[in-house]
Design a protein around this motif. Structure first.
Motif, PDB file in Angstrom:
ATOM      1  N   ARG A 179      59.038  86.694  42.822  1.00 60.56           N
ATOM      2  CA  ARG A 179      59.251  85.724  43.902  1.00 60.56           C
ATOM      3  C   ARG A 179      59.780  84.434  43.317  1.00 60.56           C
ATOM      4  NH1 ARG A 179      58.020  86.474  48.944  1.00 60.56           N
ATOM      5  NH2 ARG A 179      57.868  84.275  49.443  1.00 60.56           N
ATOM      6  N   ASP A 215      59.116  78.042  45.941  1.00 57.91           N
ATOM      7  CA  ASP A 215      59.812  77.226  46.938  1.00 57.91           C
ATOM      8  C   ASP A 215      60.583  76.069  46.317  1.00 57.91           C
ATOM      9  OD1 ASP A 215      59.129  78.736  49.179  1.00 57.91           O
ATOM     10  OD2 ASP A 215      57.207  77.713  49.396  1.00 57.91           O
ATOM     11  N   TYR A 226      66.714  83.473  47.071  1.00 59.89           N
ATOM     12  CA  TYR A 226      65.639  82.720  47.728  1.00 59.89           C
ATOM     13  C   TYR A 226      65.766  82.820  49.251  1.00 59.89           C
ATOM     14  CZ  TYR A 226      62.687  78.802  49.152  1.00 59.89           C
ATOM     15  OH  TYR A 226      61.732  78.020  49.758  1.00 59.89           O
ATOM     16  N   GLN A 256      64.813  86.168  50.370  1.00 60.64           N
ATOM     17  CA  GLN A 256      63.354  86.275  50.300  1.00 60.64           C
ATOM     18  C   GLN A 256      62.725  85.650  51.554  1.00 60.64           C
ATOM     19  OE1 GLN A 256      61.394  85.035  46.497  1.00 60.64           O
ATOM     20  NE2 GLN A 256      60.577  83.340  47.700  1.00 60.64           N
ATOM     21  N   LEU A 257      63.214  84.472  51.966  1.00 63.18           N
ATOM     22  CA  LEU A 257      62.686  83.820  53.166  1.00 63.18           C
ATOM     23  C   LEU A 257      62.975  84.646  54.408  1.00 63.18           C
ATOM     24  CD1 LEU A 257      63.517  80.037  52.575  1.00 63.18           C
ATOM     25  CD2 LEU A 257      61.361  81.232  52.187  1.00 63.18           C
ATOM     26  N   ASP A 312      60.566  87.437  54.506  1.00 62.85           N
ATOM     27  CA  ASP A 312      59.240  86.938  54.871  1.00 62.85           C
ATOM     28  C   ASP A 312      59.132  86.691  56.373  1.00 62.85           C
ATOM     29  OD1 ASP A 312      58.564  86.920  52.186  1.00 62.85           O
ATOM     30  OD2 ASP A 312      58.675  84.737  51.966  1.00 62.85           O
ATOM     31  N   SER A 313      60.195  86.151  56.973  1.00 63.47           N
ATOM     32  CA  SER A 313      60.125  85.756  58.382  1.00 63.47           C
ATOM     33  C   SER A 313      60.457  86.907  59.324  1.00 63.47           C
ATOM     34  CB  SER A 313      61.073  84.581  58.648  1.00 63.47           C
ATOM     35  OG  SER A 313      62.410  84.987  58.461  1.00 63.47           O
ATOM     36  N   GLU A 322      59.758  90.478  58.813  1.00 65.27           N
ATOM     37  CA  GLU A 322      59.245  91.622  58.069  1.00 65.27           C
ATOM     38  C   GLU A 322      59.621  92.934  58.728  1.00 65.27           C
ATOM     39  OE1 GLU A 322      55.225  91.581  56.554  1.00 65.27           O
ATOM     40  OE2 GLU A 322      55.170  89.406  56.914  1.00 65.27           O
ATOM     41  N   ALA A 359      64.733  94.078  56.062  1.00 63.61           N
ATOM     42  CA  ALA A 359      64.014  93.198  56.971  1.00 63.61           C
ATOM     43  C   ALA A 359      64.105  93.751  58.389  1.00 63.61           C
ATOM     44  CB  ALA A 359      64.609  91.788  56.907  1.00 63.61           C
ATOM     45  N   TRP A 412      62.920  76.588  56.759  1.00 66.00           N
ATOM     46  CA  TRP A 412      61.834  76.533  55.803  1.00 66.00           C
ATOM     47  C   TRP A 412      61.173  75.178  55.915  1.00 66.00           C
ATOM     48  CZ3 TRP A 412      66.872  77.303  54.126  1.00 66.00           C
ATOM     49  CH2 TRP A 412      67.491  76.245  53.491  1.00 66.00           C
TER      50      TRP A 412
END
Length: 132
Positions: free
Chosen positions: A7, A10, A36, A39-40, A43-44, A46, A62, A120
């Motif tokens: 990961r 931030d 990055y 990755q975000l 995460d948002s 899934e 995603a 973010w």
């Protein structure tokens, strides 16, 4: 199978995004910024219905939805790093990128409109423009 990618913290990710948006970003800054922001996104949003590819820097799966079945075209979104950075940071709208041919998207769910731009927290320490 290799280890999953590490990961990106931030602070490092935000610094890379800021650097990648400059006129002549380094390849490292661009690579880190792309990864990055991917990755975000993962995460948002899934899930693993859509694969978002930004060659040569990275790809994530995603967005929730049905699993792939035989005969169904995969949901794949592919674009270059500059396009991804512009979309993820809000400098470019999804529909405009698709219309301009900057994004290759296939599959019913290969539309990232609802997930862009990527938001973010704590991107800036100031609460907005300084009063004049």
């Amino acid at each position: 199978m290799g280890m999953p990618p590490k990961r990106i913290a931030d602070a490092a990710g935000r610094a890379a995004v800021a650097a990648a948006l400059l006129d002549a970003p380094t390849r490292d800054a661009t690579a880190t910024a792309v990864r990055y922001l991917l990755q975000l996104l993962a995460d948002s949003a899934e899930g693993n219905t859509v694969e978002i590819r930004v060659p040569p820097f990275g790809a994530v799966q995603a967005i929730q939805g049905p699993r792939h079945t035989r005969g169904t075209p995969p949901n794949v979104v592919e674009m270059d790093a500059a396009t991804w950075l512009a979309l993820a940071t809000g400098a470019l709208a999804w529909a405009d990128a698709v219309r301009a041919g900057r994004v290759a998207a296939s599959g019913q769910r290969a539309d990232l409109t609802d997930y862009l731009p990527i938001v973010w927290r704590e991107i800036s320490t100031s609460a907005g423009p300084e009063p004049v």
